[in-house]
Motif scaffolding. Structure first.
Motif, mmCIF file in Angstrom:
data_model
loop_
_atom_site.group_PDB
_atom_site.id
_atom_site.type_symbol
_atom_site.label_atom_id
_atom_site.label_comp_id
_atom_site.label_asym_id
_atom_site.label_seq_id
_atom_site.Cartn_x
_atom_site.Cartn_y
_atom_site.Cartn_z
ATOM 1 N N LYS A 42 -15.003 -2.744 -1.900
ATOM 2 C CA LYS A 42 -15.742 -3.180 -3.082
ATOM 3 C C LYS A 42 -14.816 -3.220 -4.297
ATOM 4 N N PHE A 43 -13.959 -2.195 -4.424
ATOM 5 C CA PHE A 43 -13.025 -2.158 -5.541
ATOM 6 C C PHE A 43 -11.977 -3.264 -5.414
ATOM 7 N N ALA A 44 -11.524 -3.536 -4.182
ATOM 8 C CA ALA A 44 -10.544 -4.607 -3.972
ATOM 9 C C ALA A 44 -11.097 -5.942 -4.482
ATOM 10 N N LYS A 45 -12.343 -6.221 -4.164
ATOM 11 C CA LYS A 45 -12.961 -7.467 -4.621
ATOM 12 C C LYS A 45 -13.139 -7.464 -6.138
ATOM 13 N N LYS A 60 -5.152 -10.680 -14.230
ATOM 14 C CA LYS A 60 -4.118 -9.655 -14.003
ATOM 15 C C LYS A 60 -3.878 -8.810 -15.257
ATOM 16 N N VAL A 61 -4.054 -9.414 -16.414
ATOM 17 C CA VAL A 61 -3.842 -8.684 -17.662
ATOM 18 C C VAL A 61 -4.863 -7.557 -17.824
ATOM 19 N N ASP A 62 -6.014 -7.693 -17.158
ATOM 20 C CA ASP A 62 -7.069 -6.684 -17.260
ATOM 21 C C ASP A 62 -7.008 -5.637 -16.148
ATOM 22 N N TRP A 63 -6.026 -5.773 -15.256
ATOM 23 C CA TRP A 63 -5.915 -4.819 -14.150
ATOM 24 C C TRP A 63 -5.731 -3.375 -14.615
ATOM 25 N N PRO A 64 -4.835 -3.104 -15.582
ATOM 26 C CA PRO A 64 -4.638 -1.707 -15.994
ATOM 27 C C PRO A 64 -5.929 -1.026 -16.418
ATOM 28 N N LYS A 65 -6.759 -1.727 -17.196
ATOM 29 C CA LYS A 65 -8.027 -1.156 -17.648
ATOM 30 C C LYS A 65 -8.952 -0.904 -16.463
ATOM 31 N N THR A 66 -9.032 -1.885 -15.550
ATOM 32 C CA THR A 66 -9.898 -1.753 -14.371
ATOM 33 C C THR A 66 -9.441 -0.600 -13.488
ATOM 34 N N ILE A 67 -8.129 -0.478 -13.323
ATOM 35 C CA ILE A 67 -7.569 0.601 -12.500
ATOM 36 C C ILE A 67 -7.827 1.955 -13.137
ATOM 37 N N THR A 68 -7.701 2.037 -14.449
ATOM 38 C CA THR A 68 -7.926 3.307 -15.153
ATOM 39 C C THR A 68 -9.360 3.793 -14.978
ATOM 40 N N VAL A 69 -10.307 2.865 -15.066
ATOM 41 C CA VAL A 69 -11.719 3.224 -14.885
ATOM 42 C C VAL A 69 -11.947 3.751 -13.468
ATOM 43 N N ARG A 70 -11.410 3.032 -12.483
ATOM 44 C CA ARG A 70 -11.553 3.452 -11.085
ATOM 45 C C ARG A 70 -10.840 4.784 -10.844
ATOM 46 N N ASP A 71 -9.655 4.932 -11.406
ATOM 47 C CA ASP A 71 -8.864 6.148 -11.227
ATOM 48 C C ASP A 71 -9.630 7.379 -11.712
ATOM 49 N N ALA A 129 -5.879 -6.306 -3.219
ATOM 50 C CA ALA A 129 -5.992 -7.341 -4.253
ATOM 51 C C ALA A 129 -4.629 -7.955 -4.567
ATOM 52 N N GLU A 130 -3.583 -7.143 -4.523
ATOM 53 C CA GLU A 130 -2.245 -7.635 -4.853
ATOM 54 C C GLU A 130 -1.765 -8.702 -3.876
ATOM 55 N N ILE A 131 -2.125 -8.563 -2.602
ATOM 56 C CA ILE A 131 -1.635 -9.547 -1.626
ATOM 57 C C ILE A 131 -2.596 -10.715 -1.452
ATOM 58 N N SER A 132 -3.679 -10.721 -2.228
ATOM 59 C CA SER A 132 -4.687 -11.777 -2.109
ATOM 60 C C SER A 132 -4.899 -12.459 -3.446
ATOM 61 N N LYS A 133 -5.154 -13.719 -3.408
ATOM 62 C CA LYS A 133 -5.574 -14.417 -4.611
ATOM 63 C C LYS A 133 -7.070 -14.198 -4.775
ATOM 64 N N SER A 134 -7.552 -14.271 -5.971
ATOM 65 C CA SER A 134 -8.955 -13.952 -6.235
ATOM 66 C C SER A 134 -9.923 -14.835 -5.459
ATOM 67 N N ASN A 135 -9.476 -16.020 -5.067
ATOM 68 C CA ASN A 135 -10.413 -16.921 -4.379
ATOM 69 C C ASN A 135 -10.341 -16.815 -2.862
ATOM 70 N N ASN A 136 -9.485 -15.921 -2.315
ATOM 71 C CA ASN A 136 -9.430 -15.840 -0.862
ATOM 72 C C ASN A 136 -9.345 -14.413 -0.330
ATOM 73 N N PHE A 140 0.833 -1.207 0.000
ATOM 74 C CA PHE A 140 0.000 0.000 0.000
ATOM 75 C C PHE A 140 0.866 1.253 0.000
ATOM 76 N N ALA A 141 1.829 1.317 0.901
ATOM 77 C CA ALA A 141 2.688 2.494 1.013
ATOM 78 C C ALA A 141 3.506 2.720 -0.247
ATOM 79 N N LYS A 142 3.949 1.625 -0.866
ATOM 80 C CA LYS A 142 4.763 1.768 -2.072
ATOM 81 C C LYS A 142 4.013 2.480 -3.190
ATOM 82 N N ARG A 143 2.715 2.342 -3.232
ATOM 83 C CA ARG A 143 1.961 3.021 -4.284
ATOM 84 C C ARG A 143 2.062 4.548 -4.107
ATOM 85 N N TYR A 144 1.992 5.018 -2.865
ATOM 86 C CA TYR A 144 2.168 6.458 -2.617
ATOM 87 C C TYR A 144 3.614 6.881 -2.833
#
Length: 250
Positions: free
Chosen positions: A188-191, A198-209, A120-127, A64-68
């Motif tokens: 909600k966004f994390a889920k 993972k290949v679709d993360w950039p698009k998802t992040i851009t929409v949220r951003d 989301a980065e530290i979690s797998k989609s199923n947990n 989390f901190a690294k993103r800032y």
């Protein structure tokens, strides 16, 4: 900059950002001070076994901190950053904004965008659901810092607490905008992002951003009444940028 591998590394780098901000009289120091306070508190609570999984929470804190931190240094080097951080960093040059507005701009970018990505980065989609209780505990820590921050703000503007009391918002100015949104929108966004490839993360992040960036208008242009009240607060403002950073740091 050395690799960030632990919560202690985060605290040291935040300290360097604060010291640089003091030297350059940069308003970027306001958010760095708040963030360091929260990080120290998270470290203490990890040591106190407050979380279900302390090592996992340290990992979340670091990611989390690294993103800032990465955004901060990218911006200094004229490299691309998210739209949310670009607005927050650009507005640090706006001398008409109050300290509280600078804090809210940083919180908006970091909590409403970065926190969900880090979770989301530290979690797998199923947990990722296993993280929810500790995610909420992080938000409880953020909320617990509100009074401390507002005490610091009140030392800069003695009129602030009285004014906010009249408005019935003395304890909720920061809480309502960021903490409650973090508990709801960021989770909600994390889920949401954990559920996509993972290949679709950039698009998802851009929409949220884009959505998060649009929220900045509520902070920088809150309407005529609030703008007038902010102007009144500004008239009572005390000290230089460095003075304000030091007061928030106490």
């Amino acid at each position: 900059m050395k690799p960030i591998e632990s919560i202690d590394d985060v605290i040291l780098i935040l300290d360097s950002i604060i010291e640089e901000s003091l030297k350059t009289a940069s308003t970027q120091g306001y958010f760095a001070v708040l963030y360091q306070k929260v990080t120290v508190k998270v470290k203490e609570e990890i040591q106190n076994n407050y979380f279900d999984d302390g090592p996992r929470m340290e990992k979340l804190d670091v990611v989390f901190a690294k993103r800032y931190i990465d955004a901060y240094f990218a911006w200094k080097n004229n490299e691309p950053v998210t739209q949310s951080w670009a607005i927050a960093f650009t507005e640090t040059r706006n001398s008409n904004l109050l300290v509280v507005q600078h804090l809210l701009l940083g919180m908006n970018a970091h909590i409403n965008l970065d926190l969900g990505i880090a979770a989301a980065e530290i979690s797998k989609s199923n947990n990722i659901a296993e993280l929810e209780d500790d995610f909420n505990r992080i938000n409880d820590i953020l909320a617990s810092m509100v009074d401390e921050v507002q005490n610091g703000l009140s030392s800069i503007w003695p009129f602030l607490r009285k004014l906010l009391s009249w408005l019935g918002q003395a304890d909720n100015l920061l809480l309502d905008f960021s903490m409650k949104i973090a508990r709801n929108g960021a989770w909600k966004f994390a889920k949401e992002i954990a559920a996509v490839e993972k290949v679709d993360w950039p698009k998802t992040i851009t929409v949220r951003d884009k959505k998060v960036a649009n929220k900045t208008r509520l902070i920088t242009d809150p309407g005529k009444v609030i703008r007038f009240l902010f102007r009144v607060i500004r008239w009572t403002e005390r000290g230089t940028v460095a003075d304000k950073i030091e007061k928030l740091r106490r």
